[in-house]
Design a protein around this motif. Structure first.
Motif, PDB file in Angstrom:
ATOM      1  N   VAL A 120       0.841  -1.205   0.000  1.00 32.45           N
ATOM      2  CA  VAL A 120       0.000   0.000   0.000  1.00 32.45           C
ATOM      3  C   VAL A 120       0.878   1.258   0.000  1.00 32.45           C
ATOM      4  O   VAL A 120       0.634   2.206  -0.769  1.00 32.45           O
ATOM      5  CB  VAL A 120      -0.942   0.005   1.216  1.00 32.45           C
ATOM      6  CG1 VAL A 120      -1.663   1.345   1.334  1.00 32.45           C
ATOM      7  CG2 VAL A 120      -1.956  -1.134   1.111  1.00 32.45           C
ATOM      8  N   ASN A 134       2.526   1.858  -3.395  1.00 30.76           N
ATOM      9  CA  ASN A 134       1.596   2.429  -4.368  1.00 30.76           C
ATOM     10  C   ASN A 134       1.242   3.878  -4.044  1.00 30.76           C
ATOM     11  O   ASN A 134       1.168   4.724  -4.939  1.00 30.76           O
ATOM     12  CB  ASN A 134       0.323   1.582  -4.434  1.00 30.76           C
ATOM     13  CG  ASN A 134       0.530   0.287  -5.205  1.00 30.76           C
ATOM     14  OD1 ASN A 134       1.061   0.292  -6.308  1.00 30.76           O
ATOM     15  ND2 ASN A 134       0.118  -0.838  -4.627  1.00 30.76           N
ATOM     16  N   ASN A 135       1.016   4.164  -2.770  1.00 33.60           N
ATOM     17  CA  ASN A 135       0.610   5.517  -2.383  1.00 33.60           C
ATOM     18  C   ASN A 135       1.721   6.545  -2.546  1.00 33.60           C
ATOM     19  O   ASN A 135       1.456   7.737  -2.744  1.00 33.60           O
ATOM     20  CB  ASN A 135       0.118   5.525  -0.939  1.00 33.60           C
ATOM     21  CG  ASN A 135      -1.223   4.829  -0.781  1.00 33.60           C
ATOM     22  OD1 ASN A 135      -1.899   4.513  -1.772  1.00 33.60           O
ATOM     23  ND2 ASN A 135      -1.625   4.588   0.456  1.00 33.60           N
ATOM     24  N   LYS A 189      -7.757  -3.422  -3.014  1.00 32.22           N
ATOM     25  CA  LYS A 189      -7.442  -2.346  -2.063  1.00 32.22           C
ATOM     26  C   LYS A 189      -6.536  -2.827  -0.931  1.00 32.22           C
ATOM     27  O   LYS A 189      -5.841  -2.024  -0.313  1.00 32.22           O
ATOM     28  CB  LYS A 189      -8.733  -1.770  -1.485  1.00 32.22           C
ATOM     29  CG  LYS A 189      -9.570  -0.982  -2.480  1.00 32.22           C
ATOM     30  CD  LYS A 189     -10.800  -0.385  -1.806  1.00 32.22           C
ATOM     31  CE  LYS A 189     -11.625   0.415  -2.797  1.00 32.22           C
ATOM     32  NZ  LYS A 189     -12.857   0.991  -2.160  1.00 32.22           N
ATOM     33  N   GLY A 227      -3.177  -1.883  -1.967  1.00 32.57           N
ATOM     34  CA  GLY A 227      -3.007  -0.535  -2.503  1.00 32.57           C
ATOM     35  C   GLY A 227      -3.523  -0.354  -3.912  1.00 32.57           C
ATOM     36  O   GLY A 227      -3.175   0.628  -4.583  1.00 32.57           O
TER      37      GLY A 227
END
Length: 367
Positions: A133, A136-137, A350, A353
């Motif tokens: 996550v 990706n963020n 999700k 991510g």
């Protein structure tokens, strides 16, 4: 007798005068120089040349040591993902590490996420899916450097009915972690063994492990999935509870891609890694040695884990053999992690991510 006293007094006077002579010699430099036989000029030049070569080297080495020691901010979650780090923490407190480490043991993952995003934390031990996550963020500003904890989930029961995964069919399973990795892990395990998680079992999710423990104590044939060290805590308080299945072993038995349940990983900020590769590699070596220490010297490690406020020693010592504390790098790390993240992604994108990490997510250091 008088003769002996006289000799003793004379001896004492000699000592006093000798001491006074030494003190006066220190005060009077001219007298001290007059009693020193000067060395030949050639010897003096040779000694000076040797000193000229030696002194800069000593000064340089000392300076290099100080220059190499950099400040590294390290974060970890309170639990198995930080238990394996405990020897590094102790060595850092005693100034025995390659660099200076400032540790933050967080109670919630978002504390570490924020610290990494802001550059306040350089290296962190976090849940595997959180690493994806964050990657990706932050658009690739986080890299994975190693696995520090494999699966810590276990199927436990108060009866004796569960001997294999197939025996879970038709059962009610109590667990924590709805909508998170425990749910996805259980779903994968059930599906891989021909059990439909929606139709063939009933899974009741609770918010706290204590709720699950209470249900186990009230029933003679309850089945639950719990993580360590909570499994050990429940078993210490209820002798009817037994470990029926090791979720990690069952996953690996069902997997065809070499993946495994990966609970905790070590991540590093990409920018920090680029600027301090040697320091990061040194930390990783110390971390590996720390996980070996925890697994080999469980009693000593447990005392340190309690010392740093992570878990009580009595529980930890019994839980360590079941906590899958490890340190895996290189291609093996990539194989286990990529398969695990794929299994999570297939159930809920999700959870990782929104996309599986690219190749540059993995910092490959061969063993």
């Amino acid at each position: 007798m008088k003769r002996r006293k006289l000799v003793f007094l004379l001896f004492l006077c000699m000592i006093v005068f000798a001491g006074c002579g030494k003190e006066n010699g220190n005060k009077d430099n001219k007298e001290q120089e007059a009693t020193v036989t000067p060395a030949p000029a050639d010897d003096i030049e040779d000694k000076q040349a040797a000193d000229d070569e030696k002194e800069p080297e000593d000064t340089l080495n000392e300076g290099d040591t100080n220059a190499e020691k950099i400040e590294i901010n390290v974060g970890a979650l309170k639990g198995p993902t930080s238990m394996g780090m405990i020897k590094v923490m102790e060595d850092a407190a005693n100034k025995e590490t390659a660099n200076n480490y400032n540790f933050t043991i967080a109670g919630a993952a978002d504390e570490l996420s924020t610290g990494l995003a802001k550059g306040e934390i350089d290296i962190a031990a976090v849940p595997c899916n959180l690493a994806s996550v964050l990657y990706n963020n932050t658009k690739g500003k986080i890299k994975m450097a190693g696995i520090n904890t494999l699966g810590v989930l276990y199927i436990v029961e108060t009866g004796d009915a569960i001997q294999q995964v197939e025996d879970l069919k038709g059962k009610t399973i109590y667990s924590t972690g709805k909508g998170t990795t425990p749910q996805y892990t259980l779903n994968y395990l059930l599906t891989a063994n021909g059990i439909d998680p929606e139709k063939d079992v009933t899974v009741e999710y609770k918010s706290e492990p204590a709720e699950v423990a209470a249900l186990l104590s009230e029933s003679g044939d309850a089945v639950a999935m719990l993580p360590q060290p909570y499994v050990t805590t429940v078993m210490m308080n209820n002798d009817k509870v037994r470990i029926a299945l090791d979720v990690t072993k069952e996953w690996e038995a069902a997997s065809e891609d070499g993946s495994s349940v990966v609970t905790g990983v070590v991540v590093v900020r990409s920018e920090f890694l680029e600027e301090n590769k040697e320091a990061v590699d040194a930390f990783l070596k110390e971390y590996r040695a720390s996980t070996d220490f925890v697994n080999e010297k469980t009693e000593e490690a447990s005392l340190l884990i309690e010392k740093y406020g992570i878990f009580k020693a009595a529980v930890t010592e019994k839980a360590i053999p079941y906590s899958n504390i490890t340190f895996i790098q290189g291609e093996e790390m990539k194989e286990k992690v990529s398969g695990y993240l794929t299994a999570l992604y297939n159930q809920n994108p999700k959870s990782v991510g929104g996309a599986l990490p690219a190749e540059d997510f993995y910092y490959i250091v061969e063993d």
